[in-house]
Design an enzyme around this catalytic site. Structure first.
Site, mmCIF file in Angstrom:
data_model
loop_
_atom_site.group_PDB
_atom_site.id
_atom_site.type_symbol
_atom_site.label_atom_id
_atom_site.label_comp_id
_atom_site.label_asym_id
_atom_site.label_seq_id
_atom_site.Cartn_x
_atom_site.Cartn_y
_atom_site.Cartn_z
ATOM 1 N N GLU A 197 0.855 -1.195 0.000
ATOM 2 C CA GLU A 197 0.000 0.000 0.000
ATOM 3 C C GLU A 197 0.889 1.241 0.000
ATOM 4 O O GLU A 197 2.115 1.145 0.113
ATOM 5 C CB GLU A 197 -0.943 -0.011 1.213
ATOM 6 C CG GLU A 197 -1.955 -1.156 1.135
ATOM 7 C CD GLU A 197 -2.863 -1.245 2.354
ATOM 8 O OE1 GLU A 197 -3.011 -0.256 3.076
ATOM 9 O OE2 GLU A 197 -3.414 -2.332 2.573
ATOM 10 N N HIS A 209 -8.998 8.906 3.341
ATOM 11 C CA HIS A 209 -8.584 7.823 2.449
ATOM 12 C C HIS A 209 -8.847 8.287 1.018
ATOM 13 O O HIS A 209 -9.928 8.794 0.718
ATOM 14 C CB HIS A 209 -9.372 6.544 2.745
ATOM 15 C CG HIS A 209 -8.731 5.335 2.145
ATOM 16 N ND1 HIS A 209 -8.689 5.119 0.787
ATOM 17 C CD2 HIS A 209 -8.078 4.287 2.710
ATOM 18 C CE1 HIS A 209 -8.041 3.988 0.552
ATOM 19 N NE2 HIS A 209 -7.659 3.465 1.705
ATOM 20 N N ARG A 212 -0.686 8.454 1.720
ATOM 21 C CA ARG A 212 -2.097 8.831 1.574
ATOM 22 C C ARG A 212 -2.366 10.321 1.535
ATOM 23 O O ARG A 212 -3.240 10.786 0.824
ATOM 24 C CB ARG A 212 -2.854 8.268 2.754
ATOM 25 C CG ARG A 212 -3.703 7.154 2.346
ATOM 26 C CD ARG A 212 -4.313 6.511 3.527
ATOM 27 N NE ARG A 212 -4.217 5.089 3.282
ATOM 28 C CZ ARG A 212 -4.627 4.179 4.115
ATOM 29 N NH1 ARG A 212 -5.129 4.522 5.275
ATOM 30 N NH2 ARG A 212 -4.525 2.917 3.798
ATOM 31 N N HIS A 215 -11.198 9.030 7.160
ATOM 32 C CA HIS A 215 -10.908 7.600 7.338
ATOM 33 C C HIS A 215 -10.324 7.268 8.693
ATOM 34 O O HIS A 215 -10.714 6.281 9.319
ATOM 35 C CB HIS A 215 -9.917 7.192 6.239
ATOM 36 C CG HIS A 215 -9.509 5.763 6.263
ATOM 37 N ND1 HIS A 215 -10.403 4.740 6.075
ATOM 38 C CD2 HIS A 215 -8.292 5.180 6.432
ATOM 39 C CE1 HIS A 215 -9.761 3.567 6.132
ATOM 40 N NE2 HIS A 215 -8.478 3.813 6.371
ATOM 41 N N ARG A 260 -0.581 8.583 9.327
ATOM 42 C CA ARG A 260 -0.387 7.141 9.573
ATOM 43 C C ARG A 260 -0.003 6.423 8.282
ATOM 44 O O ARG A 260 -0.621 6.614 7.231
ATOM 45 C CB ARG A 260 -1.690 6.546 10.101
ATOM 46 C CG ARG A 260 -1.649 5.048 10.267
ATOM 47 C CD ARG A 260 -2.967 4.533 10.787
ATOM 48 N NE ARG A 260 -4.032 4.730 9.846
ATOM 49 C CZ ARG A 260 -4.554 3.756 9.094
ATOM 50 N NH1 ARG A 260 -4.110 2.531 9.186
ATOM 51 N NH2 ARG A 260 -5.525 4.019 8.256
HETATM 52 P P1 FAD Z 1 -13.075 -0.011 16.723
HETATM 53 O O1 FAD Z 1 -12.795 -1.255 16.018
HETATM 54 O O2 FAD Z 1 -13.702 1.072 15.937
HETATM 55 O O3 FAD Z 1 -14.022 -0.327 17.964
HETATM 56 C C1 FAD Z 1 -14.593 0.729 18.713
HETATM 57 C C2 FAD Z 1 -15.545 0.147 19.722
HETATM 58 O O4 FAD Z 1 -15.892 1.119 20.693
HETATM 59 C C3 FAD Z 1 -16.860 -0.332 19.128
HETATM 60 O O5 FAD Z 1 -17.207 -1.550 19.751
HETATM 61 C C4 FAD Z 1 -17.864 0.749 19.567
HETATM 62 O O6 FAD Z 1 -19.191 0.308 19.686
HETATM 63 C C5 FAD Z 1 -17.283 1.088 20.917
HETATM 64 N N1 FAD Z 1 -17.694 2.396 21.432
HETATM 65 C C6 FAD Z 1 -17.395 3.621 20.936
HETATM 66 N N2 FAD Z 1 -17.950 4.579 21.697
HETATM 67 C C7 FAD Z 1 -18.619 3.950 22.701
HETATM 68 C C8 FAD Z 1 -19.408 4.391 23.781
HETATM 69 N N3 FAD Z 1 -19.659 5.685 24.017
HETATM 70 N N4 FAD Z 1 -19.955 3.461 24.599
HETATM 71 C C9 FAD Z 1 -19.752 2.135 24.388
HETATM 72 N N5 FAD Z 1 -19.015 1.669 23.368
HETATM 73 C C10 FAD Z 1 -18.452 2.567 22.532
HETATM 74 N N6 FAD Z 1 -6.276 -0.328 9.537
HETATM 75 C C11 FAD Z 1 -5.286 -1.181 9.194
HETATM 76 O O7 FAD Z 1 -4.275 -1.297 9.900
HETATM 77 N N7 FAD Z 1 -5.398 -1.934 8.065
HETATM 78 C C12 FAD Z 1 -6.480 -1.861 7.249
HETATM 79 O O8 FAD Z 1 -6.561 -2.580 6.265
HETATM 80 C C13 FAD Z 1 -7.516 -0.956 7.573
HETATM 81 N N8 FAD Z 1 -8.592 -0.807 6.766
HETATM 82 C C14 FAD Z 1 -9.617 -0.020 7.171
HETATM 83 C C15 FAD Z 1 -10.763 0.058 6.389
HETATM 84 C C16 FAD Z 1 -11.851 0.785 6.818
HETATM 85 C C17 FAD Z 1 -13.081 0.852 5.965
HETATM 86 C C18 FAD Z 1 -11.792 1.476 8.060
HETATM 87 C C19 FAD Z 1 -12.963 2.259 8.547
HETATM 88 C C20 FAD Z 1 -10.638 1.438 8.813
HETATM 89 C C21 FAD Z 1 -9.550 0.697 8.388
HETATM 90 N N9 FAD Z 1 -8.388 0.625 9.143
HETATM 91 C C22 FAD Z 1 -7.385 -0.222 8.778
HETATM 92 C C23 FAD Z 1 -8.308 1.276 10.450
HETATM 93 C C24 FAD Z 1 -8.608 0.247 11.546
HETATM 94 O O9 FAD Z 1 -9.610 -0.626 11.098
HETATM 95 C C25 FAD Z 1 -9.080 0.909 12.819
HETATM 96 O O10 FAD Z 1 -8.216 1.947 13.170
HETATM 97 C C26 FAD Z 1 -9.104 -0.101 13.952
HETATM 98 O O11 FAD Z 1 -9.877 -1.200 13.585
HETATM 99 C C27 FAD Z 1 -9.679 0.547 15.202
HETATM 100 O O12 FAD Z 1 -9.850 -0.452 16.168
HETATM 101 P P2 FAD Z 1 -10.312 -0.038 17.620
HETATM 102 O O13 FAD Z 1 -10.397 -1.296 18.393
HETATM 103 O O14 FAD Z 1 -9.476 1.045 18.121
HETATM 104 O O15 FAD Z 1 -11.785 0.589 17.412
HETATM 105 C C1 SIN Z 2 -7.011 0.160 2.982
HETATM 106 O O1 SIN Z 2 -7.205 -1.045 2.894
HETATM 107 O O2 SIN Z 2 -6.797 0.890 2.015
HETATM 108 C C2 SIN Z 2 -7.049 0.781 4.323
HETATM 109 C C3 SIN Z 2 -5.803 0.454 5.031
HETATM 110 C C4 SIN Z 2 -5.620 1.331 6.223
HETATM 111 O O3 SIN Z 2 -6.416 2.215 6.489
HETATM 112 O O4 SIN Z 2 -4.617 1.121 6.899
#
Ligand code: FAD
Ligand code: SIN
Length: 540
Positions: A116, A244, A292, A353, A388
């Site tokens: 990427e 993104h 990005r 994103h 990032r």
């Molecule tokens: P999340 O997985 O977002 O979980 C947050 C949790 O907190 C959820 O359960 C939510 O319900 C809970 N929550 C929030 N507020 C409250 C509240 N007030 N009360 C109770 N619960 C609450 N990163 C990569 O490294 N590689 C990738 O390929 C990649 N692709 C991506 C593609 C997309 C479409 C997106 C959106 C992101 C991508 N990212 C990628 C980024 C990555 O997915 C996220 O940064 C990561 O998954 C965040 O994980 P997290 O556990 O911090 O939060």
């Molecule tokens: C993507 O798959 O392009 C998202 C990857 C990322 O947000 O790290």
């Protein structure tokens, strides 16, 4: 009133990884995970591209991954943290695989590696184009087998409890703010309850919903950051919002846009403008695989120059077999909206994103508030700096969940210094909902929600300037005033709580952007196109 030994807010990769580790280490302690939606409705579930990790030290090296991360971060990464994440990452990935997460393999058994933007090597392990879904599945499955973990779904955390709730004056200057647990809105009873805990971890994810279009699902409203800010904890670098470059463009769409993973460009997808020109050549020698911030700004500039709402991603040369082998989900999604990628180019536009800033932590995930860890996208660990590197965030969440766990174990085992006085716990008051009534019109909330997204997208997007930021701040002030009135007089609902949190997050983004008198990484201000000599993190 409920009590937990370990309280985890959020059921994405960060929260689940931490919960599983502490629950396994302390089988006789209770771990409670609270999530405001279904357990798997997280940013994690939507991750596509994969996890950036050094797999094979003969073909890749830690030094190269470190250097790529530092280059993307544009001078603001914490080098020690970068080294920690890159070097500890492989072990964390092995643990996830041992839990049952599946990543695609070549015929010879080696992992298939994607590429990427900003990566000098192929190093991204993935599960087709639904990597996050697979990781979330494996973690939830493991959590479900752990009898001392209790997941409470559809339960909204409103605020973290500190000395402020015991009647003490707490300001940014208070040296030992402590977290005693949280107030939650129990959606079954519509009442606010308190949950006390000696150790709380915030893993509440990102804030993409602050913008009109985002790759993030509707849960991504920055609640954790807003809560910590209200509790007078430290928040850092909020101006660095990553757009993104390639979300699927669907006319009139507001809210969550479908992502076309950067891995498509890693496999040879080419961005073209309205005239069919492969324009990235004019912007950066790395062309479509530049970091990005550069690609998103180039697209923004092409869209403005040609007066269009999107550019094109050309994958016609892949052929169906090659494309569907890596990207079956994208292939199906495109077909469902009438795009056959073997014949048609995909219309794409940038969308909010990822939040690079967040709750400031040290290298063990500790926030500035005692007994409160922050991990995953809601945190600012120092890894990402001003931008990032793609696919570094799932890795960061795993590495820091582990570090929070290590620190928690040490804390419990050495405890006296961290235990909360029983008196304090007994004195935490119930939520006071006196004088509030059901809101008469939801339209007041939904309209303000839209206004906020409009203001942020129009004035605080990919390209900023001082006048736009000042305008945004004025609009946010008004929204804030109106929403606080509503909050004081109405019984709370998740929609009102999210609106309030998003206005706070919008304010923090604008504030950070206004303080940063330079253009660096994801923050581009046309009034200050160069970099300042003062290399600083902005802490609010
Ligand atoms: P999340 O997985 O977002 O979980 C947050 C949790 O907190 C959820 O359960 C939510 O319900 C809970 N929550 C929030 N507020 C409250 C509240 N007030 N009360 C109770 N619960 C609450 N990163 C990569 O490294 N590689 C990738 O390929 C990649 N692709 C991506 C593609 C997309 C479409 C997106 C959106 C992101 C991508 N990212 C990628 C980024 C990555 O997915 C996220 O940064 C990561 O998954 C965040 O994980 P997290 O556990 O911090 O939060
Ligand atoms: C993507 O798959 O392009 C998202 C990857 C990322 O947000 O790290």
């Amino acid at each position: 009133m409920q009590q937990a030994d370990f309280l985890v807010i959020g059921s994405g990769i960060a929260g689940l990884t931490y919960a599983l580790k502490v629950a396994r280490y302390f089988p006789d302690k209770q771990v409670m995970i609270i999530t405001k939606a279904a357990a798997d409705e997280t940013n994690t579930k939507y991750a596509q591209g994969g996890v950036a990790v050094v797999n094979d030290l003969e073909k890749d090296s830690f030094e190269k991954h470190i250097e790529d991360t530092l280059i993307a971060g544009d001078g603001l990464c914490n080098e020690k943290v970068v080294e920690i994440v890159v070097k500890e990452g492989p072990e964390r990935v092995r643990e996830l695989i041992a839990l049952g997460a599946r990543f695609d393999k070549e015929k010879d058994g080696d992992y298939k590696l994607g590429k990427e933007g900003g990566h000098s090597e192929f190093r991204i392990i993935h599960h087709k184009d639904i990597t996050g879904w697979e990781m979330e599945r494996a973690l939830l499955e493991a959590v479900s087998q752990q009898t001392n973990i209790h997941i409470v779904k559809h339960c909204f955390v409103v605020d973290i409890i500190t000395q402020h709730h015991l009647g003490y004056l707490v300001t940014k200057a208070t040296p030992d703010i402590k977290c005693y647990g949280v107030y939650v809105l129990n959606r079954a009873t519509n009442k606010i309850e308190k949950i006390l805990a000696k150790t709380t971890l915030l893993a509440t994810g990102g804030n993409g919903q602050v913008y009109r279009t985002t790759t993030n699902p509707s849960i991504a409203t920055g609640d954790g950051v807003a809560m910590v800010y209200r509790a007078k904890g430290r928040i850092e670098n909020m101006e660095f919002i990553q757009f993104h470059p390639t979300a699927l463009y669907e006319p009139g769409l507001r809210g969550q846009a479908f992502l076309i993973t950067e891995a498509v460009r890693g496999d040879g997808g080419i961005l073209r403008n309205k005239d069919g020109e492969a324009f990235m050549e004019r912007y950066d020698p790395r062309k479509d695989l530049a970091p990005r911030d550069i690609v998103a700004r180039a697209i923004d500039s092409e869209m403005k120059r040609t007066g269009t709402e999107h550019v094109w991603l050309d994958c016609r040369h892949f052929g169906k077999e090659k494309f569907t082998e890596h990207f079956p989900n994208i292939y199906e999604k495109c077909l469902s909206v009438g795009i056959d990628i073997t014949k048609n180019m995909i219309p794409v536009a940038p969308a909010a994103h990822y939040s690079c800033g967040g709750i400031k932590t040290d290298e063990w995930g500790k926030s500035s508030i005692k007994n409160l860890y922050a991990c995953g996208e809601c945190s600012s660990t120092g890894l990402h700096g001003a931008n990032r590197l793609a696919s570094n965030s799932l890795l960061e969440a795993m590495v820091f969940a582990h570090r929070c766990y290590i620190d928690s174990v040490e804390k419990v085992n050495t405890d006296a210094k961290t235990s909360l006085p029983a008196n304090d716990l007994a004195n935490v008051p119930d939520w006071n909902a006196q004088g509030t009534t059901e809101p008469k019109e939801m339209i007041l909330i939904t309209q303000s929600f839209k206004e906020l997204q409009q203001v942020m997208s129009d004035y605080v997007g990919i390209v900023r300037n001082d006048i736009r930021l000042q305008r945004a701040m004025k609009r946010l002030d008004l929204l804030w005033e109106e929403t606080e009135k509503l909050y004081e007089n109405s019984s709370v609902s998740p929609q009102l709580l999210e609106l309030r949190n998003m206005i706070t997050v919008g304010y923090l983004i604008v504030k950070g952007a206004s303080f940063r008198k330079e253009s660096r990484g994801l923050h581009y201000n046309t009034d200050y196109p160069g970099k300042s000599e003062l290399v600083q993190n902005i802490v609010l």
